[in-house]
Design a protein around this motif. Structure first.
Motif, PDB file in Angstrom:
ATOM      1  N   GLU A 180      11.306  34.901  27.905  1.00 39.15           N
ATOM      2  CA  GLU A 180      12.187  35.155  29.742  1.00 39.15           C
ATOM      3  C   GLU A 180      13.205  35.297  30.368  1.00 39.15           C
ATOM      4  O   GLU A 180      13.900  35.228  30.258  1.00 39.15           O
ATOM      5  N   PHE A 181      11.968  33.851  30.550  1.00 40.45           N
ATOM      6  CA  PHE A 181      13.390  32.988  31.754  1.00 40.45           C
ATOM      7  C   PHE A 181      13.979  32.135  31.437  1.00 40.45           C
ATOM      8  O   PHE A 181      13.689  31.397  32.592  1.00 40.45           O
ATOM      9  N   ASP A 182      13.989  31.731  30.498  1.00 45.65           N
ATOM     10  CA  ASP A 182      14.349  30.755  29.825  1.00 45.65           C
ATOM     11  C   ASP A 182      15.488  29.951  30.557  1.00 45.65           C
ATOM     12  O   ASP A 182      16.048  28.881  30.402  1.00 45.65           O
ATOM     13  N   ASN A 183      16.989  31.380  31.318  1.00 45.78           N
ATOM     14  CA  ASN A 183      17.990  30.533  31.257  1.00 45.78           C
ATOM     15  C   ASN A 183      18.036  30.721  32.162  1.00 45.78           C
ATOM     16  O   ASN A 183      18.567  30.687  33.331  1.00 45.78           O
ATOM     17  N   MET A 184      16.233  30.705  33.167  1.00 45.94           N
ATOM     18  CA  MET A 184      17.102  30.918  34.517  1.00 45.94           C
ATOM     19  C   MET A 184      16.507  29.838  35.658  1.00 45.94           C
ATOM     20  O   MET A 184      15.578  29.321  34.971  1.00 45.94           O
ATOM     21  N   GLU A 185      16.318  29.508  36.578  1.00 43.33           N
ATOM     22  CA  GLU A 185      16.253  28.009  36.954  1.00 43.33           C
ATOM     23  C   GLU A 185      14.843  28.559  37.989  1.00 43.33           C
ATOM     24  O   GLU A 185      15.321  29.312  39.060  1.00 43.33           O
ATOM     25  N   PHE A 186      14.067  28.285  38.122  1.00 46.64           N
ATOM     26  CA  PHE A 186      13.189  28.636  38.976  1.00 46.64           C
ATOM     27  C   PHE A 186      13.193  27.382  40.234  1.00 46.64           C
ATOM     28  O   PHE A 186      12.167  26.474  39.572  1.00 46.64           O
ATOM     29  N   ARG A 187      13.849  27.275  41.586  1.00 48.67           N
ATOM     30  CA  ARG A 187      13.876  26.274  42.339  1.00 48.67           C
ATOM     31  C   ARG A 187      12.152  26.659  43.502  1.00 48.67           C
ATOM     32  O   ARG A 187      12.463  27.332  44.291  1.00 48.67           O
ATOM     33  N   ILE A 188      11.909  25.258  43.337  1.00 46.94           N
ATOM     34  CA  ILE A 188       9.903  26.094  43.876  1.00 46.94           C
ATOM     35  C   ILE A 188      10.022  24.642  44.727  1.00 46.94           C
ATOM     36  O   ILE A 188      10.273  23.725  44.810  1.00 46.94           O
ATOM     37  N   LEU A 189      10.637  25.045  45.564  1.00 51.14           N
ATOM     38  CA  LEU A 189      10.291  24.033  46.732  1.00 51.14           C
ATOM     39  C   LEU A 189       9.202  23.243  47.274  1.00 51.14           C
ATOM     40  O   LEU A 189       8.364  23.853  47.891  1.00 51.14           O
ATOM     41  N   THR A 190       8.820  21.974  46.968  1.00 55.00           N
ATOM     42  CA  THR A 190       7.432  21.364  47.664  1.00 55.00           C
ATOM     43  C   THR A 190       7.751  20.480  48.733  1.00 55.00           C
ATOM     44  O   THR A 190       8.575  19.841  48.651  1.00 55.00           O
ATOM     45  N   ARG A 191       6.441  20.714  49.081  1.00 57.10           N
ATOM     46  CA  ARG A 191       6.590  19.055  50.282  1.00 57.10           C
ATOM     47  C   ARG A 191       5.689  17.674  49.974  1.00 57.10           C
ATOM     48  O   ARG A 191       5.541  17.848  48.612  1.00 57.10           O
TER      49      ARG A 191
ATOM     50  N   CYS B 274      20.385  37.450  38.928  1.00 55.57           N
ATOM     51  CA  CYS B 274      20.540  36.740  39.243  1.00 55.57           C
ATOM     52  C   CYS B 274      20.459  34.693  38.727  1.00 55.57           C
ATOM     53  O   CYS B 274      19.994  34.652  37.369  1.00 55.57           O
ATOM     54  N   ASP B 275      20.766  33.551  38.506  1.00 63.36           N
ATOM     55  CA  ASP B 275      20.451  32.171  37.961  1.00 63.36           C
ATOM     56  C   ASP B 275      19.576  31.642  38.195  1.00 63.36           C
ATOM     57  O   ASP B 275      18.678  31.310  37.061  1.00 63.36           O
ATOM     58  N   GLY B 276      19.236  32.424  38.971  1.00 66.54           N
ATOM     59  CA  GLY B 276      17.914  31.784  39.434  1.00 66.54           C
ATOM     60  C   GLY B 276      17.051  32.421  40.530  1.00 66.54           C
ATOM     61  O   GLY B 276      16.880  32.856  41.232  1.00 66.54           O
ATOM     62  N   LEU B 277      15.522  31.449  40.795  1.00 68.10           N
ATOM     63  CA  LEU B 277      15.490  31.828  42.453  1.00 68.10           C
ATOM     64  C   LEU B 277      14.421  30.646  42.154  1.00 68.10           C
ATOM     65  O   LEU B 277      14.220  29.648  42.397  1.00 68.10           O
TER      66      LEU B 277
END
Lengths: 185, 222
Positions: free
Chosen positions: A174-185, A156-159
């Motif tokens: 290790e996660f350089d090519n991954m996108e972490f979309r952290i949905l914050t309020r 997967c491209d991201g989490l």
């Protein structure tokens, strides 16, 4: 998953954030992948919630209470699963295509390098008194690390998550090519 | 709140309890008559068909552990919207009905039939299961009542898109997940499920507010 399923009336902020992701999936801009690890967490959340609410059903015995919790959470999960199975642009990942030993070794290695952070909250002991500080150590847990490597290993491209603890994971090579979309309020 | 009512017999019996115990003074479905499985209301049966036709109620087929097929009935989002004001005006009665549905949702069908037969013996005159229900209530065994139902398979959710067109490699897992919830096969993809899944837990959570972030942390032991 949980925020979408709970709906906007009971959880307006998280629902608003999560429904944007759902729209992206519906429009075909991203493909959603739901792992069996996520499904397990949904089951756990439903049981916890049913357990907390079980006191409303007063005329049941202890065993019936337990059966009620298990049955209620199971049937609720079934309803969600029925709809989940019909969602286009969603893939269900059982872990068949990943290398579990590699995930576990990688997760352990990174976990040993993670830093945590101290958070403070104020907690009043009685009206009019000085607020007492309460400190907590927050760190990404083992399950979170497995989630992250499962995402990577699945291709997967991201989490996408509502959990701000995943901020800790940014910056690891290790996660350089991954996108972490952290949905914050 | 139960996510669905499983089977027409269960739906009829829960309807009977609701009409006689909660809505007795409201003249709701007062056409109960003795039938093969105890009380039956032609009015309720006819209304159920109309509600499905208008999209207020939906049904889908499920396979029970015994291998028998049964329909599960639930209200649609459209249906819930339609009765919102009605429910608000009769909040106490609605809560009581929801409790009946929930309690009997988790009980075997024979328990529901046993309770109904005991409460309304006048409706068991033509019952072909009265003896069996009495045996079950005396702990003498549980006959398979569902096998007496000849439900025609109802509408399966339609889709124009097959799973293989969209998703590769998860067909087997989809089938396993479908079977784990009582289906014979994975349902076809349906874009309308994006609407249906939103808020699907809302009725099952009694609390006014919910924090999924906190709950997930709790689930992970943090």
């Amino acid at each position: 998953m949980v925020a979408i399923s709970v709906g906007k009336e009971k959880e307006p902020d998280q629902f608003r954030l999560s429904s944007k992701i759902l729209k992206e999936i519906r429009d075909g801009r991203i493909m959603g992948v739901v792992s069996s690890l996520v499904l397990m967490e949904v089951v756990t959340v439903l049981r916890l919630q049913a357990g907390w609410e079980q006191h409303n059903v007063e005329f049941l015995s202890d065993k019936e209470h337990l059966d009620f919790i298990l049955d209620k959470s199971e049937m609720t999960y079934h309803s969600m699963m029925f709809e989940l199975l019909q969602l286009p642009n969603v893939k269900l990942e059982s872990g068949r295509h990943v290398e579990l030993d590699r995930i576990m070794k990688s997760a352990l290695a990174v976990l040993q390098k993670t830093w945590g952070r101290i958070t403070h909250s104020r907690k009043s002991t009685r009206p009019g008194s000085k607020d007492a500080k309460v400190g907590r150590f927050k760190v990404l847990g083992s399950v979170d690390m497995v989630h992250a490597f499962l995402v990577k290993n699945t291709g997967c491209d991201g989490l996408i998550t509502l959990d701000r603890s995943f901020e800790e994971i940014r910056g690891f090579g290790e996660f350089d090519n991954m996108e972490f979309r952290i949905l914050t309020r | 709140m139960a996510p669905y009512v499983e089977g027409r017999i269960r739906l009829q019996k829960i309807g009977l309890l609701a009409c006689r115990e909660i809505l007795a003074d409201k003249n709701f479905f007062d056409d109960w008559r003795p039938d093969r499985f105890g009380g039956f209301s032609p009015g309720l049966a006819s209304s159920l068909e109309k509600l499905q036709k208008h999209g207020y109620v939906r049904s889908y087929e499920a396979v029970m552990e015994s291998g028998h097929r049964v329909n599960r009935y639930s209200s649609t989002r459209h249906g819930k919207e339609r009765i919102k004001d009605f429910v608000q005006d009769r909040l106490l009665e609605s809560k009581k009905i929801k409790t009946i549905v929930s309690v009997y949702f988790y009980c075997p069908l024979e328990k529901l039939l046993s309770d109904v037969c005991r409460r309304y013996p006048e409706l068991t005159v033509n019952s072909k299961i009265k003896t069996d229900v009495n045996k079950a209530s005396e702990g003498l065994g549980y006959p398979d009542f569902e096998s007496d139902i000849s439900d025609k398979p109802e509408r399966i959710i339609p889709s124009h898109i097959s799973a293989q067109q969209h998703v590769l490699g998860d067909g087997e897992f989809r089938k396993e997940l479908a079977m784990s919830i009582g289906l014979k096969r994975a349902p076809d993809l349906d874009p309308e499920s994006f609407e249906r899944i939103q808020g699907i837990f809302a009725d099952y959570i009694d609390a006014e507010h919910f924090d999924s972030e906190e709950m997930i942390r709790e689930a992970r032991g943090r």
